[in-house]
Design a protein around this motif. Structure first.
Motif, PDB file in Angstrom:
ATOM      1  N   LYS A 188       0.817  -1.370   0.087  1.00  0.00           N
ATOM      2  CA  LYS A 188       0.098  -0.087   0.035  1.00  0.00           C
ATOM      3  C   LYS A 188       0.931   1.184   0.027  1.00  0.00           C
ATOM      4  O   LYS A 188       0.379   2.281  -0.384  1.00  0.00           O
ATOM      5  CB  LYS A 188      -0.992  -0.062   1.173  1.00  0.00           C
ATOM      6  CG  LYS A 188      -2.240  -0.978   0.982  1.00  0.00           C
ATOM      7  CD  LYS A 188      -3.308  -0.116   1.969  1.00  0.00           C
ATOM      8  CE  LYS A 188      -4.421  -1.028   1.635  1.00  0.00           C
ATOM      9  NZ  LYS A 188      -5.026  -1.538   2.764  1.00  0.00           N
ATOM     10  N   ALA A 189       1.923   1.265   0.649  1.00  0.00           N
ATOM     11  CA  ALA A 189       2.962   2.410   0.908  1.00  0.00           C
ATOM     12  C   ALA A 189       3.500   2.812  -0.626  1.00  0.00           C
ATOM     13  O   ALA A 189       3.517   3.855  -0.993  1.00  0.00           O
ATOM     14  CB  ALA A 189       4.015   1.990   1.798  1.00  0.00           C
ATOM     15  N   LYS A 190       3.821   1.494  -1.383  1.00  0.00           N
ATOM     16  CA  LYS A 190       4.312   2.022  -2.533  1.00  0.00           C
ATOM     17  C   LYS A 190       3.231   2.411  -3.524  1.00  0.00           C
ATOM     18  O   LYS A 190       3.617   3.422  -4.190  1.00  0.00           O
ATOM     19  CB  LYS A 190       4.767   0.313  -3.284  1.00  0.00           C
ATOM     20  CG  LYS A 190       5.467   0.577  -4.759  1.00  0.00           C
ATOM     21  CD  LYS A 190       6.022  -0.538  -5.035  1.00  0.00           C
ATOM     22  CE  LYS A 190       6.488  -0.256  -6.601  1.00  0.00           C
ATOM     23  NZ  LYS A 190       6.919  -1.309  -7.304  1.00  0.00           N
ATOM     24  N   LEU A 191       2.170   2.063  -3.410  1.00  0.00           N
ATOM     25  CA  LEU A 191       1.168   2.254  -4.421  1.00  0.00           C
ATOM     26  C   LEU A 191       0.779   3.996  -4.005  1.00  0.00           C
ATOM     27  O   LEU A 191       0.810   4.820  -4.751  1.00  0.00           O
ATOM     28  CB  LEU A 191      -0.124   1.783  -3.928  1.00  0.00           C
ATOM     29  CG  LEU A 191      -1.315   1.843  -5.391  1.00  0.00           C
ATOM     30  CD1 LEU A 191      -0.620   0.743  -6.461  1.00  0.00           C
ATOM     31  CD2 LEU A 191      -2.389   1.098  -4.663  1.00  0.00           C
ATOM     32  N   GLN A 192       0.873   4.098  -2.648  1.00  0.00           N
ATOM     33  CA  GLN A 192       0.401   5.691  -2.339  1.00  0.00           C
ATOM     34  C   GLN A 192       1.915   6.535  -2.737  1.00  0.00           C
ATOM     35  O   GLN A 192       1.434   7.694  -3.065  1.00  0.00           O
ATOM     36  CB  GLN A 192       0.172   5.600  -0.902  1.00  0.00           C
ATOM     37  CG  GLN A 192      -0.525   7.222  -0.407  1.00  0.00           C
ATOM     38  CD  GLN A 192      -1.021   7.138   1.006  1.00  0.00           C
ATOM     39  OE1 GLN A 192      -1.764   6.109   1.242  1.00  0.00           O
ATOM     40  NE2 GLN A 192      -0.801   8.043   1.740  1.00  0.00           N
ATOM     41  N   SER A 193       2.891   5.984  -2.677  1.00  0.00           N
ATOM     42  CA  SER A 193       4.236   6.855  -2.889  1.00  0.00           C
ATOM     43  C   SER A 193       4.091   7.248  -4.427  1.00  0.00           C
ATOM     44  O   SER A 193       4.160   8.255  -4.717  1.00  0.00           O
ATOM     45  CB  SER A 193       5.314   6.092  -2.669  1.00  0.00           C
ATOM     46  OG  SER A 193       5.414   5.387  -1.304  1.00  0.00           O
ATOM     47  N   ILE A 194       3.713   6.490  -5.082  1.00  0.00           N
ATOM     48  CA  ILE A 194       3.563   6.522  -6.651  1.00  0.00           C
ATOM     49  C   ILE A 194       2.372   7.503  -7.046  1.00  0.00           C
ATOM     50  O   ILE A 194       2.709   8.437  -7.875  1.00  0.00           O
ATOM     51  CB  ILE A 194       3.576   5.279  -7.370  1.00  0.00           C
ATOM     52  CG1 ILE A 194       4.813   4.430  -7.314  1.00  0.00           C
ATOM     53  CG2 ILE A 194       3.216   5.566  -8.703  1.00  0.00           C
ATOM     54  CD1 ILE A 194       4.849   3.119  -8.114  1.00  0.00           C
ATOM     55  N   GLN A 195       1.549   7.347  -6.196  1.00  0.00           N
ATOM     56  CA  GLN A 195       0.251   8.377  -6.317  1.00  0.00           C
ATOM     57  C   GLN A 195       0.733   9.788  -6.093  1.00  0.00           C
ATOM     58  O   GLN A 195       0.493  10.734  -6.537  1.00  0.00           O
ATOM     59  CB  GLN A 195      -0.842   7.924  -5.518  1.00  0.00           C
ATOM     60  CG  GLN A 195      -1.790   6.796  -6.179  1.00  0.00           C
ATOM     61  CD  GLN A 195      -2.816   6.430  -5.235  1.00  0.00           C
ATOM     62  OE1 GLN A 195      -2.874   6.811  -4.228  1.00  0.00           O
ATOM     63  NE2 GLN A 195      -3.461   5.497  -5.645  1.00  0.00           N
ATOM     64  N   MET A 196       1.365  10.022  -4.960  1.00  0.00           N
ATOM     65  CA  MET A 196       1.850  11.024  -4.338  1.00  0.00           C
ATOM     66  C   MET A 196       2.975  11.850  -5.313  1.00  0.00           C
ATOM     67  O   MET A 196       2.851  13.006  -5.491  1.00  0.00           O
ATOM     68  CB  MET A 196       2.745  11.021  -3.147  1.00  0.00           C
ATOM     69  CG  MET A 196       1.886  10.820  -1.975  1.00  0.00           C
ATOM     70  SD  MET A 196       0.551  12.173  -1.408  1.00  0.00           S
ATOM     71  CE  MET A 196       1.530  13.697  -1.155  1.00  0.00           C
ATOM     72  N   LEU A 197       3.682  10.979  -5.687  1.00  0.00           N
ATOM     73  CA  LEU A 197       4.743  11.718  -6.762  1.00  0.00           C
ATOM     74  C   LEU A 197       4.096  12.001  -8.191  1.00  0.00           C
ATOM     75  O   LEU A 197       4.440  13.135  -8.393  1.00  0.00           O
ATOM     76  CB  LEU A 197       5.578  10.470  -7.197  1.00  0.00           C
ATOM     77  CG  LEU A 197       6.838  10.055  -6.168  1.00  0.00           C
ATOM     78  CD1 LEU A 197       7.664   8.633  -6.684  1.00  0.00           C
ATOM     79  CD2 LEU A 197       7.589  11.126  -5.804  1.00  0.00           C
ATOM     80  N   THR A 198       2.847  11.462  -8.564  1.00  0.00           N
ATOM     81  CA  THR A 198       2.304  11.796  -9.718  1.00  0.00           C
ATOM     82  C   THR A 198       1.440  13.287  -9.326  1.00  0.00           C
ATOM     83  O   THR A 198       1.321  13.952 -10.036  1.00  0.00           O
ATOM     84  CB  THR A 198       0.941  10.714  -9.927  1.00  0.00           C
ATOM     85  OG1 THR A 198       1.789   9.394 -10.066  1.00  0.00           O
ATOM     86  CG2 THR A 198       0.442  11.034 -11.343  1.00  0.00           C
ATOM     87  N   LYS A 199       0.834  13.321  -8.123  1.00  0.00           N
ATOM     88  CA  LYS A 199       0.246  14.409  -7.657  1.00  0.00           C
ATOM     89  C   LYS A 199       1.234  15.561  -7.688  1.00  0.00           C
ATOM     90  O   LYS A 199       0.527  16.842  -7.775  1.00  0.00           O
ATOM     91  CB  LYS A 199      -0.479  14.199  -6.255  1.00  0.00           C
ATOM     92  CG  LYS A 199      -1.788  14.620  -6.017  1.00  0.00           C
ATOM     93  CD  LYS A 199      -2.276  14.170  -4.787  1.00  0.00           C
ATOM     94  CE  LYS A 199      -3.579  12.930  -4.846  1.00  0.00           C
ATOM     95  NZ  LYS A 199      -3.989  12.701  -3.827  1.00  0.00           N
ATOM     96  N   VAL A 200       2.215  15.327  -7.319  1.00  0.00           N
ATOM     97  CA  VAL A 200       3.235  16.460  -7.207  1.00  0.00           C
ATOM     98  C   VAL A 200       3.889  16.852  -8.665  1.00  0.00           C
ATOM     99  O   VAL A 200       4.716  17.602  -8.748  1.00  0.00           O
ATOM    100  CB  VAL A 200       4.412  16.613  -6.259  1.00  0.00           C
ATOM    101  CG1 VAL A 200       3.817  16.400  -4.909  1.00  0.00           C
ATOM    102  CG2 VAL A 200       5.217  15.512  -6.637  1.00  0.00           C
ATOM    103  N   GLY A 201       3.271  16.376  -9.675  1.00  0.00           N
ATOM    104  CA  GLY A 201       3.438  16.605 -11.078  1.00  0.00           C
ATOM    105  C   GLY A 201       4.780  15.941 -11.634  1.00  0.00           C
ATOM    106  O   GLY A 201       5.484  16.481 -12.518  1.00  0.00           O
ATOM    107  N   ILE A 202       5.334  14.893 -11.115  1.00  0.00           N
ATOM    108  CA  ILE A 202       6.463  14.078 -11.417  1.00  0.00           C
ATOM    109  C   ILE A 202       5.781  13.396 -12.710  1.00  0.00           C
ATOM    110  O   ILE A 202       5.283  12.275 -12.367  1.00  0.00           O
ATOM    111  CB  ILE A 202       7.197  13.387 -10.525  1.00  0.00           C
ATOM    112  CG1 ILE A 202       7.789  14.315  -9.424  1.00  0.00           C
ATOM    113  CG2 ILE A 202       8.233  12.413 -10.986  1.00  0.00           C
ATOM    114  CD1 ILE A 202       8.392  13.836  -8.216  1.00  0.00           C
TER     115      ILE A 202
END
Ligand code: SF4
Ligand code: MG
Length: 332
Positions: free
Chosen positions: A127-141
């Motif tokens: 879940k942490a991996k999934l959420q990390s990738i979501q966060m990175l996408t959210k900050v425009g990466i």
């Protein structure tokens, strides 16, 4: 509006071999929920020391000697270090000028990000991996999966700052302290990061305390502004009033040394002289040696920080007996 943070008469001193240095000299201000408050001033005015004091991240010989830092009513200067660590992980996070110094160079981005989530939110690895990738996408990466597997040095400065923002928002903090977050970046990337912070603060309802020497950044992001000089607050107001009706001579000096649109850098007036060393401040108003309108009293007595109107405060003899009807007092 509800107060999230209230700093009362905070004094932080450095106890050095050469004597006591009063870096933060009785600072008071508060931050409301959902607001972005900027602290501005030249370097050496105590902006960063104020933010490190709030986070209790001061290195020896720096020490909070008096005052309160009330976060949701709880005095952070009094809580145990263990509790403070949990506040730093969950409620208040901080981003710095140079993300390289706060990212671990030998650990991949993804691991650093997901470990924060596992530690502070108790997520499973997956879940942490999934959420990390979501966060990175959210900050425009772009290509977040790839960045997840990269080391910090493989990314550009702007990308690293985005990663830092993702990391500091991953625990959904109530307060984000950003110390010169865009100073190391070029202008275009700077604007993108500021826009990103603005959007994220409204999406996540995060209050921001922004530390900067750059009034352009203030105009872009802040709701309220605190002007610091030589370890003190000299003016506090809303961002609109700061630019349209600055009161304190130091604030006016900062504004006239900031480039406006269509203005040549060469036309800028800079404030004459330098910020006094915290260990050797002048008598009276600390700004008097640099102030173009100093009077006799300014050299002798320190003015108090007083309400100028409902929403503005100023520390200057020109406004001492003033109030609303004295707006002209500062025109020169
Ligand atoms: Fe200038 Fe006096 Fe005001 Fe200080 S108190 S800023 S010296 S006018
Ligand atoms: Mg600083």
């Amino acid at each position: 509006m509800t107060k999230l943070l209230e700093v009362n008469d905070l004094k932080t001193h450095f106890f050095t071999d050469n004597g006591i240095i009063p870096s933060v000299d009785g600072v008071s201000f508060s931050i409301n929920k959902g607001q972005t408050t900027a602290i501005v001033g030249e370097s050496g005015c105590g902006k960063s020391v104020t933010s490190y004091s709030i986070m209790r991240l001061l290195d020896s010989p720096g020490k909070i000697v008096s005052g309160q830092v009330l976060f949701e009513g709880q005095d952070l200067t009094k809580v145990k270090e263990k509790h403070m660590r949990s506040i730093r992980g969950n409620d208040i996070s901080m981003i710095f000028q140079d993300p390289l110094s706060s990212l671990n160079p030998v650990i991949k981005i993804g691991k650093q990000l997901s470990e924060t989530l596992i530690l502070h939110q108790g997520l499973s690895k997956g879940k942490a991996k999934l959420q990390s990738i979501q966060m990175l996408t959210k900050v425009g990466i772009p290509r977040a999966e790839q960045v997840y597997k990269s080391y910090p040095h493989e990314l550009s400065g702007g990308m690293r700052q985005r990663v830092m923002i993702a990391m500091s928002l991953s625990c959904n903090p109530k307060l984000l302290i950003a110390d010169e977050p865009t100073t190391a970046l070029d202008v275009t990337i700077q604007a993108q990061i500021l826009r990103l912070m603005k959007n994220l603060s409204s999406d996540f309802q995060t209050s921001i305390l922004l530390i900067t020497h750059d009034l352009g950044v203030v105009a872009e992001l802040a709701d309220r502004v605190i002007v610091m000089y030589a370890g003190q607050v000299v003016e506090e107001t809303d961002v609109y009033t700061l630019f349209s009706e600055p009161k304190h001579p130091y604030t006016k000096g900062l504004l006239s040394s900031t480039p406006k649109l269509n203005e040549d850098e060469e036309d800028l007036e800079s404030i004459q002289g330098n910020v006094p060393s915290p260990s050797n401040k002048p008598s009276g108003c600390y700004f008097h040696p640099r102030c173009p309108v100093a009077k006799d009293i300014c050299r002798k007595d320190m003015p108090a920080l007083k309400d100028f109107s409902n929403s503005s405060k100023v520390r200057c003899w020109l406004y001492e007996e003033a109030g609303e009807d004295m707006t002209h007092a500062g025109n020169y």
